[in-house]
Scaffold this motif. Sequence first.
Motif, PDB file in Angstrom:
ATOM      1  N   UNK A   1      -1.595  -1.210   8.300  1.00  0.00           N
ATOM      2  CA  UNK A   1      -1.076  -0.267   8.873  1.00  0.00           C
ATOM      3  C   UNK A   1      -2.344   1.035   8.761  1.00  0.00           C
ATOM      4  N   UNK A   2      -2.555   1.988   9.553  1.00  0.00           N
ATOM      5  CA  UNK A   2      -2.841   3.497   8.985  1.00  0.00           C
ATOM      6  C   UNK A   2      -1.856   4.649   8.308  1.00  0.00           C
ATOM      7  N   UNK A   3      -3.056   4.664   7.796  1.00  0.00           N
ATOM      8  CA  UNK A   3      -2.376   6.435   7.355  1.00  0.00           C
ATOM      9  C   UNK A   3      -1.117   7.113   8.360  1.00  0.00           C
ATOM     10  N   UNK A   4      -1.583   7.231   9.799  1.00  0.00           N
ATOM     11  CA  UNK A   4      -1.217   7.697   9.824  1.00  0.00           C
ATOM     12  C   UNK A   4      -0.393   6.828  11.464  1.00  0.00           C
ATOM     13  N   UNK A   5       0.927   6.193  10.565  1.00  0.00           N
ATOM     14  CA  UNK A   5       1.724   5.181  11.812  1.00  0.00           C
ATOM     15  C   UNK A   5       2.882   4.586  10.624  1.00  0.00           C
ATOM     16  N   UNK A   6       3.571   4.546  11.024  1.00  0.00           N
ATOM     17  CA  UNK A   6       4.489   3.705  10.622  1.00  0.00           C
ATOM     18  C   UNK A   6       5.707   2.550  11.828  1.00  0.00           C
ATOM     19  N   UNK A   7       5.283   1.058  11.023  1.00  0.00           N
ATOM     20  CA  UNK A   7       5.646  -0.068  12.348  1.00  0.00           C
ATOM     21  C   UNK A   7       4.363   0.387  13.178  1.00  0.00           C
ATOM     22  N   UNK A   8       5.447  -0.173  14.349  1.00  0.00           N
ATOM     23  CA  UNK A   8       4.558   0.407  15.386  1.00  0.00           C
ATOM     24  C   UNK A   8       4.204   1.668  15.754  1.00  0.00           C
ATOM     25  N   UNK A   9       5.206   2.709  15.481  1.00  0.00           N
ATOM     26  CA  UNK A   9       5.104   3.668  15.460  1.00  0.00           C
ATOM     27  C   UNK A   9       3.479   4.651  15.340  1.00  0.00           C
ATOM     28  N   UNK A  10       3.027   5.106  16.176  1.00  0.00           N
ATOM     29  CA  UNK A  10       1.478   5.298  16.136  1.00  0.00           C
ATOM     30  C   UNK A  10       1.358   7.379  15.599  1.00  0.00           C
ATOM     31  N   UNK A  11       1.169   8.071  14.669  1.00  0.00           N
ATOM     32  CA  UNK A  11       1.270   9.006  14.985  1.00  0.00           C
ATOM     33  C   UNK A  11       0.052  10.299  15.472  1.00  0.00           C
ATOM     34  N   UNK A  12      -0.965   9.479  15.041  1.00  0.00           N
ATOM     35  CA  UNK A  12      -2.806   9.649  15.698  1.00  0.00           C
ATOM     36  C   UNK A  12      -3.508   8.895  15.148  1.00  0.00           C
TER      37      UNK A  12
ATOM     38  N   UNK B   1       0.783  -0.985  -0.092  1.00  0.00           N
ATOM     39  CA  UNK B   1       0.024  -0.001   0.132  1.00  0.00           C
ATOM     40  C   UNK B   1       0.708   1.245  -0.071  1.00  0.00           C
ATOM     41  N   UNK B   2       1.159   1.418  -1.283  1.00  0.00           N
ATOM     42  CA  UNK B   2       2.008   2.866  -0.858  1.00  0.00           C
ATOM     43  C   UNK B   2       1.868   4.280  -0.642  1.00  0.00           C
ATOM     44  N   UNK B   3       0.279   4.207  -0.385  1.00  0.00           N
ATOM     45  CA  UNK B   3       0.000   5.918   0.200  1.00  0.00           C
ATOM     46  C   UNK B   3       0.164   5.934   0.964  1.00  0.00           C
ATOM     47  N   UNK B   4       0.098   4.885   2.246  1.00  0.00           N
ATOM     48  CA  UNK B   4       0.184   4.945   3.566  1.00  0.00           C
ATOM     49  C   UNK B   4       1.959   4.245   3.800  1.00  0.00           C
ATOM     50  N   UNK B   5       2.273   3.295   3.028  1.00  0.00           N
ATOM     51  CA  UNK B   5       3.536   3.059   3.315  1.00  0.00           C
ATOM     52  C   UNK B   5       4.957   3.245   2.694  1.00  0.00           C
ATOM     53  N   UNK B   6       5.130   3.773   1.868  1.00  0.00           N
ATOM     54  CA  UNK B   6       6.225   4.559   0.497  1.00  0.00           C
ATOM     55  C   UNK B   6       5.123   5.694   0.129  1.00  0.00           C
ATOM     56  N   UNK B   7       4.515   6.353   1.002  1.00  0.00           N
ATOM     57  CA  UNK B   7       4.119   7.299  -0.585  1.00  0.00           C
ATOM     58  C   UNK B   7       4.906   8.171  -1.655  1.00  0.00           C
ATOM     59  N   UNK B   8       6.426   8.066  -1.682  1.00  0.00           N
ATOM     60  CA  UNK B   8       6.737   8.571  -2.888  1.00  0.00           C
ATOM     61  C   UNK B   8       6.743   7.848  -3.691  1.00  0.00           C
ATOM     62  N   UNK B   9       6.665   6.807  -3.760  1.00  0.00           N
ATOM     63  CA  UNK B   9       6.955   5.662  -4.725  1.00  0.00           C
ATOM     64  C   UNK B   9       5.634   6.019  -5.838  1.00  0.00           C
ATOM     65  N   UNK B  10       4.174   6.504  -5.240  1.00  0.00           N
ATOM     66  CA  UNK B  10       3.672   7.350  -6.407  1.00  0.00           C
ATOM     67  C   UNK B  10       3.730   8.448  -7.171  1.00  0.00           C
ATOM     68  N   UNK B  11       4.982   8.575  -7.040  1.00  0.00           N
ATOM     69  CA  UNK B  11       5.720   9.360  -8.259  1.00  0.00           C
ATOM     70  C   UNK B  11       5.984   8.781  -9.495  1.00  0.00           C
ATOM     71  N   UNK B  12       6.546   8.432  -9.234  1.00  0.00           N
ATOM     72  CA  UNK B  12       7.194   6.732 -10.372  1.00  0.00           C
ATOM     73  C   UNK B  12       5.540   6.054 -11.105  1.00  0.00           C
TER      74      UNK B  12
END
Length: 763
Positions: free
Chosen positions: A653-664, A219-230
């Motif tokens: 994962x949600x759009x508001x986290x990275x691995x176990x880190x929850x941003x919101x 899911x690049x939208x949440x997990x690797x958003x820069x991949x959306x550019x290529x």
Amino acid sequence: MADPVTIKPYKGPAGGWGSAKSLTEILLREQIPLSGGGLLLHQNKPDGFMCVSCAWAKPAKPSVFEYCENGAKATAWEVTRRSIAADFFAKHTVTELEGWRDYDLEELGRLTEPMRWDAATDTYRPVPWAEAFREIGTELRALAPKSTVFYASGRASLEASYMYGLLARLYGNNNLPDSSNMCHESTSVALPESIGSPVGTVLLEDFEHTDCILFFGQNPGSNAPRMLHPLQDASKRGVPIITFNPFRERGLESFTNPQSPLEMLTRSETRISSQYLQVKAGGDLGAIYGLCKALLEADDAAQASGGPRLIDTAFIAEHTHGFEAFADSVRARTWDELERHSGLPRAALEQAARTYGRSKATLGIYGMGLTQHRMGVETVQMLVNLLLLRGNVGRPGAGICPVRGHSNVQGQRTVGITEKPELVPNATLKALYGFDPPAEKGLNTVEACEGILDGSVRAFVALGGNFIRAVPETDLMEPAWRKLRLTVQISTKLNRNHLIHGEVAYILPCLGRVEIDAQPGGRQSVAMEDSTACIHGSKGYAEPASRHLLSEPRIVAEIAKATLAPNERIDWDRWGRDYASVRDAIEATYPAEFKNFNARMWQPGGFRRPIPAADRVWKTPNGKANFIVPRGLSADPDTEQADPDVMRLITMRSNDQFNTTIYGYDDRFRGVKGTRMVLFMNKADIARLGFRDAQSVNLVGAAQDGIVRRVEGFRVLAYDVPAGCVGGYYPECNPLIPLWHHAERSKVPAAKSVPVRIEAAHP
């Protein structure tokens, strides 16, 4: 105080104004609106710092704003002006803090001084660095080497990782599990057997030359958003992007580039996937079999009519082994069983195969949707089989592309973070450092957990991460963890692994990658490897959060000095203050991969270490790329339940986290605000099982092994997910994953298809 919960379907694109708003919010929340914006201009730049979140490739010619929403969040999270020190810990017992949410723990800010747990008061208290290192060394020397685990989270630099791996081997073990064991170890097992390389063959520029993209379980939208550019650029060129994913993810459907003023002002969107196939959990193996079957049937028909072949017979004859046996296995499968196992109709698979059959250069991209299954290794090899049929490995615009997670998880493996002694140049280490590296296989993540449960593991040293929160079987692991003699956490922020601790426990706060690392040898830089095996330099620009912080290389060096007998061939003090000398040692250990390391590390776009398969050189025992026949059609045979009430849980994962880190507690792309305790369900399943939308339910593990696994308090949410499948957030759902429910041979937790039952929650 609980956040207000709202559920509202999201129909917008990935990126766009939602991304800009989210970035602004976290910069304000972490109190760095101006300094943070300036700092981000250095992110992923050739002379700047590499993103501390995902490992996606960094371009040689970056844009002005070469960062994504989640990468910016990770930077803001690290350089927050919030901090915690001794006065906070004096006011709060560890037992009290155990009741805090993960988000609230990390939101306290940066750790600022070394701490030692005090049993009498149940609090962490300050300890001088020298005393902490001396006591840790004393504890480690008193233990049998086999009983100690050295874990690495995946974000540590190449320099720190090399030192850490050497520390473990000089200490006497290969107990070096890392976050790769939790995600892409299936890749590391599968690809060497298929193509002779443990990593992918694709470079960022291959996206410019491809004419077809097959996209699986990421899911690049949440997990690797820069991949959306290529991906956006490819879509605009008319490149078909065929996606296989149980959930319809907005980042794989539509994207607005938040760095394009025109797109932002006009709110224009780019369609990403040209065909979206919602494969059921564990159905990818059957789906890829279906693509191969459709392709071979079309090739048979073309051959019979005298038309052009759809498979690359010249490539197969020159470069591969095992084609006939594989083709026979494909032809033996019926469409009925392929439809049943994949959850996809034959017509959709045939359509995708026709698109693939017309392409001249295809990328096969995948994430943990393939690797985190019982048959994850076979599923990855099946994707390689599909690419080999048309020669799509080792030419421009084509190849296999595993999307790695944490920023240097691939690189730390390159420099020796592995439990497998056969992957380490032990003869070279012996020649360089005058010792016999341990030859016995070490513990991977699952085996480390097993050792903690049975008491054979007595100490756990962690170079970053939140291990206890990331692993399966949470309810068994936490009480067992408290019986460890020693736990050491090298960290930037407080997390649950500091609160679930051993009899003797230390928190060693370190500099973050974004911070200036000033050592007696001058301002230091580090290096890391991205998903495409390119090596990049990185130097910090932010002022350190505290004058008491030490760098990861310095901390590793001090633990080594306190623990190991002196070695005249290793100057730990020099390594801890001059990282160029560590890079010289890396080059001496891995000369082919790191030739002229110090001179090349600032090359724009990074320098690529040799990947023989990318040049059609197959480092397999038979010197060929191998077609490998899977043992079955289901990626998770133990979830093939006769009972229709047993559901397949997909953790995500949600759009508001990275691995176990929850941003919101928001997941913008799935329309969820204020909670993570959501169970995404097919509407027909909700009715069939007698539930209703928004009802409170509990999840109970359906594995028949005598262990009760249970997580309570989910809210049912009707969602577009295949029948028989449900989705829930990681790590909240980890208690439902049996420790034995892992990929065979790679031992990656099979978190993408977990058998569960749903029961109504009672008031």
